[in-house]
Design an enzyme around this catalytic site. Sequence first.
Site, PDB file in Angstrom:
ATOM      1  N   LYS A 266       2.587 -15.322   2.167  1.00 15.08           N
ATOM      2  CA  LYS A 266       2.508 -16.212   1.005  1.00 15.08           C
ATOM      3  C   LYS A 266       3.944 -16.562   0.605  1.00 15.08           C
ATOM      4  O   LYS A 266       4.395 -16.267  -0.518  1.00 15.08           O
ATOM      5  CB  LYS A 266       1.746 -15.540  -0.141  1.00 15.08           C
ATOM      6  CG  LYS A 266       0.240 -15.541   0.047  1.00 15.08           C
ATOM      7  CD  LYS A 266      -0.390 -16.938  -0.107  1.00 15.08           C
ATOM      8  CE  LYS A 266      -0.420 -17.374  -1.553  1.00 15.08           C
ATOM      9  NZ  LYS A 266      -1.151 -18.701  -1.689  1.00 15.08           N
TER      10      LYS A 266
ATOM     11  N   ASP B 104     -10.559  -7.804   8.812  1.00 17.66           N
ATOM     12  CA  ASP B 104     -11.967  -7.511   8.530  1.00 17.66           C
ATOM     13  C   ASP B 104     -12.806  -8.788   8.522  1.00 17.66           C
ATOM     14  O   ASP B 104     -13.923  -8.801   9.044  1.00 17.66           O
ATOM     15  CB  ASP B 104     -12.103  -6.757   7.203  1.00 17.66           C
ATOM     16  CG  ASP B 104     -11.723  -5.287   7.353  1.00 17.66           C
ATOM     17  OD1 ASP B 104     -11.863  -4.753   8.474  1.00 17.66           O
ATOM     18  OD2 ASP B 104     -11.290  -4.680   6.375  1.00 17.66           O
TER      19      ASP B 104
ATOM     20  N   ASP C  26      -3.909 -17.686   2.409  1.00 19.25           N
ATOM     21  CA  ASP C  26      -5.164 -18.251   1.919  1.00 19.25           C
ATOM     22  C   ASP C  26      -5.675 -19.339   2.869  1.00 19.25           C
ATOM     23  O   ASP C  26      -6.879 -19.421   3.143  1.00 19.25           O
ATOM     24  CB  ASP C  26      -5.047 -18.747   0.472  1.00 19.25           C
ATOM     25  CG  ASP C  26      -3.869 -19.687   0.236  1.00 19.25           C
ATOM     26  OD1 ASP C  26      -2.925 -19.687   1.049  1.00 19.25           O
ATOM     27  OD2 ASP C  26      -3.903 -20.430  -0.754  1.00 19.25           O
TER      28      ASP C  26
ATOM     29  N   ASP D 109      -5.111  -6.504   6.446  1.00 18.73           N
ATOM     30  CA  ASP D 109      -6.314  -5.746   6.081  1.00 18.73           C
ATOM     31  C   ASP D 109      -7.486  -6.694   5.855  1.00 18.73           C
ATOM     32  O   ASP D 109      -8.543  -6.595   6.500  1.00 18.73           O
ATOM     33  CB  ASP D 109      -5.994  -4.946   4.811  1.00 18.73           C
ATOM     34  CG  ASP D 109      -7.124  -4.046   4.362  1.00 18.73           C
ATOM     35  OD1 ASP D 109      -8.089  -3.869   5.118  1.00 18.73           O
ATOM     36  OD2 ASP D 109      -7.040  -3.518   3.237  1.00 18.73           O
TER      37      ASP D 109
ATOM     38  N   TYR E 291       0.825  -1.215   0.000  1.00 21.60           N
ATOM     39  CA  TYR E 291       0.000   0.000   0.000  1.00 21.60           C
ATOM     40  C   TYR E 291       0.859   1.265   0.000  1.00 21.60           C
ATOM     41  O   TYR E 291       0.343   2.370  -0.189  1.00 21.60           O
ATOM     42  CB  TYR E 291      -0.937   0.030   1.222  1.00 21.60           C
ATOM     43  CG  TYR E 291      -2.009  -1.055   1.241  1.00 21.60           C
ATOM     44  CD1 TYR E 291      -2.274  -1.831   0.114  1.00 21.60           C
ATOM     45  CD2 TYR E 291      -2.754  -1.291   2.379  1.00 21.60           C
ATOM     46  CE1 TYR E 291      -3.238  -2.819   0.144  1.00 21.60           C
ATOM     47  CE2 TYR E 291      -3.736  -2.283   2.413  1.00 21.60           C
ATOM     48  CZ  TYR E 291      -3.973  -3.036   1.288  1.00 21.60           C
ATOM     49  OH  TYR E 291      -4.942  -4.024   1.324  1.00 21.60           O
TER      50      TYR E 291
END
Lengths: 351, 351
Positions: A188, A249, A221, A245, A137
């Site tokens: 990952k 959530d 994942d 993020d 980001y």
Amino acid sequence: MKQTLLLLPGDGIGPEVTAAAQRICQLVAPDVAIEEDLVGGASIDKHGVPLTGAALDRAKSVDAILLGAVGGPKWADVARDKRPEAGLLGLRKGLDVFANLRPAYCFGALVDASSLKRDRVEGLDIMIVRELTSGVYFGEPRGIETDANGVRRGFDMSVYTAPEVERVTRVALEIARGRAGRVCSVDKANVMESGQFWRQEVTTVHKTHGGGVELSHMLADACAMELVRAPKQFDVILADNLFGDLLSDAAAMLTGSIGMLPSASLGTEGTPGLFEPVHGSAPDIAGQGIANPCAAILSLEMALRWSLARPDSADRIMAAVGRALEAGARTRDLGGDLSTTAMTDAIIDCL
Amino acid sequence: MKQTLLLLPGDGIGPEVTAAAQRICQLVAPDVAIEEDLVGGASIDKHGVPLTGAALDRAKSVDAILLGAVGGPKWADVARDKRPEAGLLGLRKGLDVFANLRPAYCFGALVDASSLKRDRVEGLDIMIVRELTSGVYFGEPRGIETDANGVRRGFDMSVYTAPEVERVTRVALEIARGRAGRVCSVDKANVMESGQFWRQEVTTVHKTHGGGVELSHMLADACAMELVRAPKQFDVILADNLFGDLLSDAAAMLTGSIGMLPSASLGTEGTPGLFEPVHGSAPDIAGQGIANPCAAILSLEMALRWSLARPDSADRIMAAVGRALEAGARTRDLGGDLSTTAMTDAIIDCL
Ligand SMILES: [Mg+2]
Ligand SMILES: [Mg+2]
């Protein structure tokens, strides 16, 4: 030395819910000095910018900051860097709060609000520690361009340095020590170099600073799956900015009561933390006195615990909110009809 | 012209479940020619590599490929690029299958296996279209290095070109046209340039090729929340490689029966698609004849639908699996005691 809490009520329901938290603070920590300043649309209206240099300086000088919420349709047409949200980003950046703490817990009385079955979420208590100031980001280079062959492309660099991984890992380890003592670091590593790097660095930091904490690694994942399947397996989840993020959530939504959840953003030790509800400014119900004050009150709980070193006061708040809910106190979003003030009264009665 | 299906049974339970799918294929599409070849550990054992050039050439020449599973502890010590998984990656790359279709549906008879409450998942039917060959998992530059100041860093480039976004968007639009006609495209346009670019390009492609399909956009973290809160709101979700990775796994787990789910990987029209169960090679139960064949059979269902243009045969399989489950047929992973063969028999009885 006297501790100071800075209130930044902001916009929408922000002033209503921070006022509720202020009442609680005056009861459980009456010696904490409370100051107030402007951020977001409220600051734009008065000063033309969403965060003044003076407000930021003041924020840096206090012990903790409790923010309500920023934004609303009134400022939707303002240029991007002048929007209310830019005030929040400026605050995070100015305070260098790199560790975002996102708890996902479920009050016993609210378990049935979850879309998950009771047995999957009853007693759920996860803390997600998300790196907040780096990663894809913020990475450079980034942009949208047309290459020499006339092909348009958009790109961002996903990048972490060793010091960035180290400092947020140390926060996660420290937090785990005060909980069940388990950190699950997410990446990952199987398909990203920055993921492999993250895993190596977290492992290294754990060797030096991990005393008493069990470290495991999980692919992001798989973590998204496990949060749905069996969320109670987790204690602390450590993740980079992007994975943190999405996963924070998703985890918050497992509780079914996202209007109840607080967050904390912490910098290096000795600097003030920034505490705020996860919910937004809810302009549709602002000014009606019906907003749920719990997330703001629980953000105060986190401020007392993480920045003001008053775990007993924090425990008192947590228990009081639980008891008030058990006694049936509910604002409209929880299916009841209590006003913001009446809900706060109910919690105060249980302190 | 005669159609050909290539079976690549692979490792672990792969041969058992592809044999089950083969039986079904011979019944619902008896004129399809079936060939077989090696991939993964099975290919390593015979040829020393997880995918031979001859096997890849053969895969390129057929109409569809049904893969079982690859990998297992036997090949864990092999060098990374020689592992069974490299065979699968080589196949995907060689076939240039850029659109990964990951359905998340819930058979009525299995709704209670979900960790979500019945009303949230009953009738769930989502198709996630994930871009599979680009994005941050493949972008350049990437690496781990020590910079001039002695600071270590790990990095990957998150990048998409316009043609890459266009081709996967067109697949999603085409699929939505055969369903409820809604595509929700996911990105982080609020904080990523490649996310803004993704959103712009998807919007442009929809203007030209979106006839009859409604397009919406959602931030990836909001999508992670909404999948937990109210998953039935979605028809087709379109996502890049990374977001599609996490969201497809979360969505699959919503069904509670990930052992039931198939996947498809499609390239440009006229090239063979690659179809495979979402589950792995399950070495712990391999060779015992107790593996659940449904995911492989439903992968055949997708092959018939998406590569062999036989929607009627596909519908027959889908209905038969649903009826067999309704009649109580269950393998061990579903809480029953049917063998792989007996479960396949039960489905055949319902064809
Ligand atoms: Mg978020
Ligand atoms: Mg995945």
